[in-house]
Design an enzyme around this catalytic site. Sequence first.
Site, PDB file in Angstrom:
ATOM      1  N   CYS A  72      -7.414  10.968  -6.718  1.00 41.10           N
ATOM      2  CA  CYS A  72      -7.352   9.568  -6.269  1.00 41.10           C
ATOM      3  C   CYS A  72      -8.318   8.806  -7.153  1.00 41.10           C
ATOM      4  CB  CYS A  72      -7.753   9.439  -4.803  1.00 41.10           C
ATOM      5  SG  CYS A  72      -7.987   7.718  -4.294  1.00 41.10           S
ATOM      6  N   ASP A 125       0.825  -1.209   0.000  1.00 41.71           N
ATOM      7  CA  ASP A 125       0.000   0.000   0.000  1.00 41.71           C
ATOM      8  C   ASP A 125       0.862   1.263   0.000  1.00 41.71           C
ATOM      9  OD1 ASP A 125      -3.028   0.787   0.556  1.00 41.71           O
ATOM     10  OD2 ASP A 125      -1.702   2.190   1.582  1.00 41.71           O
ATOM     11  N   ARG A 126       0.554   2.140  -0.960  1.00 46.25           N
ATOM     12  CA  ARG A 126       1.328   3.378  -1.134  1.00 46.25           C
ATOM     13  C   ARG A 126       1.114   4.320   0.040  1.00 46.25           C
ATOM     14  NH1 ARG A 126      -0.771  -0.363  -3.623  1.00 46.25           N
ATOM     15  NH2 ARG A 126      -2.662   0.841  -3.863  1.00 46.25           N
ATOM     16  N   CYS A 181      -3.243   5.311 -10.521  1.00 43.78           N
ATOM     17  CA  CYS A 181      -3.156   5.458  -9.057  1.00 43.78           C
ATOM     18  C   CYS A 181      -2.301   6.689  -8.807  1.00 43.78           C
ATOM     19  CB  CYS A 181      -2.515   4.233  -8.414  1.00 43.78           C
ATOM     20  SG  CYS A 181      -2.123   4.484  -6.649  1.00 43.78           S
ATOM     21  N   ASN A 182      -2.903   7.698  -8.185  1.00 44.48           N
ATOM     22  CA  ASN A 182      -2.171   8.944  -7.947  1.00 44.48           C
ATOM     23  C   ASN A 182      -1.037   8.761  -6.949  1.00 44.48           C
ATOM     24  OD1 ASN A 182      -3.722  11.454  -9.262  1.00 44.48           O
ATOM     25  ND2 ASN A 182      -5.232   9.920  -8.656  1.00 44.48           N
ATOM     26  N   ALA A 205       0.761   6.278  -6.325  1.00 44.40           N
ATOM     27  CA  ALA A 205       1.905   5.586  -6.931  1.00 44.40           C
ATOM     28  C   ALA A 205       2.823   6.580  -7.646  1.00 44.40           C
ATOM     29  CB  ALA A 205       1.418   4.518  -7.912  1.00 44.40           C
ATOM     30  N   LYS A 265     -12.244   1.021  -1.420  1.00 46.02           N
ATOM     31  CA  LYS A 265     -11.396  -0.147  -1.683  1.00 46.02           C
ATOM     32  C   LYS A 265     -12.041  -1.418  -1.122  1.00 46.02           C
ATOM     33  CE  LYS A 265      -6.848   2.115  -1.982  1.00 46.02           C
ATOM     34  NZ  LYS A 265      -6.322   1.588  -3.263  1.00 46.02           N
TER      35      LYS A 265
END
Lengths: 240, 240
Positions: free
Chosen positions: B194, B47-48, B82-83, B85, B165
């Site tokens: 996001c 998870d970022r 995915c922002n 990331a 999520k």
Amino acid sequence: MDTIGVLGGMGPAATVDFFARLVTLVGAERDQDHPPCLLYSATQIPDRTRHLTADGIDPTAELQRAARVLEQGGAGLIAIPCNSAHAFYGAIADAVSIPVLDMIELAAVQVRRSFEAGTSVGILAASGTIKMGLYDQRLQAAGLVPLRPGENAQSGVMEAIWAIKAGSRGPDRRLILAIDELVDRGVGVIVLGCTELPLAIDQSSAVVPIVDGTAVLARAALELAGVTINDHEQAREAGH
Amino acid sequence: MDTIGVLGGMGPAATVDFFARLVTLVGAERDQDHPPCLLYSATQIPDRTRHLTADGIDPTAELQRAARVLEQGGAGLIAIPCNSAHAFYGAIADAVSIPVLDMIELAAVQVRRSFEAGTSVGILAASGTIKMGLYDQRLQAAGLVPLRPGENAQSGVMEAIWAIKAGSRGPDRRLILAIDELVDRGVGVIVLGCTELPLAIDQSSAVVPIVDGTAVLARAALELAGVTINDHEQAREAGH
């Protein structure tokens, strides 16, 4: 969890539908609860129906190439959300050393699980799938009685599938007519044997039960990958 | 047409949304009119946000590995829906020799195209993206004035993202509160920074214009792959 390989793009919208089901069926709290998925929307594969019913280019080599891309990318199994592509199933399975799910076999088994031997099963599918008898063989082997739409109705089904590939959505009169014809001839269940069809058929309002190959394949792929399927979704689907 | 590589799975439902837009935006009559797409839903990437805001595992190596899978599989470019990331953008771009689109840069440019310099821009994003100032830097460089939600509102946004999520859909009170707060503070536009957020925000009923990073990235990926975008869809989107 194994990485689910998806040999898709036949068509792309049907592949989106299949991928969405893979994600929705998982009872996940976080990203990492989902299985990895390597999906190849290999849109340049020559049209399956045009090869099976006319003089279109043979898609076998491209199907094999796409399967190898998935295997080399780390897929542990391959699902092919296109029924017509299953006319080339043997060649695809031979091209890789990982398991390739057989959607048509799985759908036939699913029908047999829910209906007794001797039940008449209507087949809605692309004309290549129909011509090759892909569902007929499997349904007969399972003790069921396959019924195809008449010639005119089948032409309508194929036109509807081309329209879905071109972006059409929602109820299609040609599909409703084909279903009515099959129901009039006494089918107890209809198999959606083309992955474009769930995009244009409201399964919840059908007059006979429907077995949807895309849904069956999604469940089988998750199961083979070692993933737990969301019971809530199972209950919701059963309510349909 | 180049093969569009999608480094996804962060989260999987956001990746489905991105893939669906790639397919819908193309003005296609048949499967072969769509670009090929190799999509890796690399759900096991750590998870970022947990790495950027707490002591979670560094996702860099897994992001680089996934990008290489796409390159080796034949992708001609990579989009990352995915922002968060993008905090690792440099490391990902360094790992491959094909172009990697920068969604945050693209979204900032898109805002600047539609709004004059000095416009206040509200940022709705995961807390890792906010903490790293990914949007602040790009918006300021474009002559815009970034505004983040207050601390409480930001906690609510992050809770809403975790809920999406985990399968939540539809309007989320925490997102509505954060938007109201930003609007009260005078923003002229809000950026959805996001890719989970489009799944839970009705953009058509928003009180200020919204720029959706997922939509911007999908258009840029198709353009770079050499694909014509469907004008009908363009018109429909403009009507929002």
